[in-house]
Design an enzyme around this catalytic site. Structure first.
Site: not given
Ligand code: DGL
Length: 272
Positions: A16-17, A79, A159, A191, A193
């Site tokens: 993933d990023s 991702c 995050e 996404c 996240h």
């Protein structure tokens, strides 16, 4: 057929990023505890979401090449942004081994689950701008109506660990209002996240909206693919994932605990 050096004991490569793809690692570990996982998080270059297609495609190739050095038996693109804009690049760099992207897995699950045929999708600017989710869902069922919304502030909020925070609630109410008003019955977390913010998102969406986490969908697809190829790891060990990152930010230990619910294992730094 997979490459000769690849065996059922070879690892599954996931990238993933940044740290968001750990939600996929967690789901794959839960579904397939005997599998060895090697994870690359491009923590030096996150976020991908606001970047151009050219840059995202270059990063996707480089991320895949980093994992390929470890001879994985398959690659999971954890991702959505890369799945939407650069899956072909990953497939090319992966050569003969199979590649699964979170986007298609999420789109398939959402179209199976929706009763009303009105599906909401939330994701990064790049993912939503690409229209890839709408295309993938309508490939499953052209009659489904897809209502999409980019939610760029969700990645930094996740995050930052703002999971049950008033700021996140305000932002989520703002983003989700048009989707709720569109009377969707299914909402795709487009996404990796976003599963971190799932309970907040679900509380705003309300009980009538089914939340789709593509991490779980991808874990099911991975099991089916490896079983079909006779490549499931026959072992019983529950190994820690082997972690590669391109930067080790101060908050990484804390973020890892937040996303995985366990302590951070050893981490290897790789150059990008
Ligand atoms: N986790 C990435 C995704 O699924 C998004 C984070 C980013 O913008 O890099 O799209």
């Amino acid at each position: 057929m997979p490459h000769a050096r690849i065996s059922p004991e070879s690892p599954i490569g996931i990238f993933d990023s940044g740290i968001g793809g750990l939600t996929v690692v967690k789901a794959v570990q839960a579904a397939l505890p005997a599998e060895r996982i090697i994870y690359f998080g491009d923590t030096a270059r996150v976020p991908y979401g606001p970047k151009s297609q050219v840059t995202i495609r270059r990063y996707a190739r480089e991320d895949t090449e980093i994992l390929m050095k470890h001879q994985p038996k398959m690659i999971i693109v954890a991702c959505n942004t890369v799945s939407a804009l650069a899956l072909d690049v990953v497939e090319e760099a992966a050569g003969e081994i199979p590649v699964i992207g979170v986007l298609k897995a999420g789109a398939e699950l959402a179209s199976r689950r929706s009763g009303s045929g009105r599906i909401g999708v939330i994701g990064t600017q790049a993912t939503i701008g690409s229209n890839a989710y709408a295309c993938a869902i309508q490939e499953e069922d052209p009659a489904i109506e897809v209502i999409s919304k980019a939610c760029p502030l969700f990645v930094p909020l996740a995050e930052e660990g703002f999971i049950d925070h008033a700021a996140t609630r305000l932002v989520a109410e703002e983003y989700l209002a048009p989707l709720v008003a569109s009377r969707i019955d299914t909402l795709v977390l487009g996404c990796t996240h976003y599963p971190i913010l799932k309970s907040m998102i679900a509380s705003i969406a309300g009980p009538g909206i089914d939340i789709i986490d593509s991490a779980e969908a991808v874990a099911d697809k991975t099991r089916a693919l490896l079983a079909a190829q006779g490549m499931l790891n026959p072992g019983t060990g529950a190994a820690m994932p082997h972690l590669l990152v391109s930067d080790l930010p101060q908050k990484f230990r804390e973020l890892y605990r937040l996303f995985m619910g366990t302590e951070l294992p050893d981490v290897e730094l790789v150059g990008v």
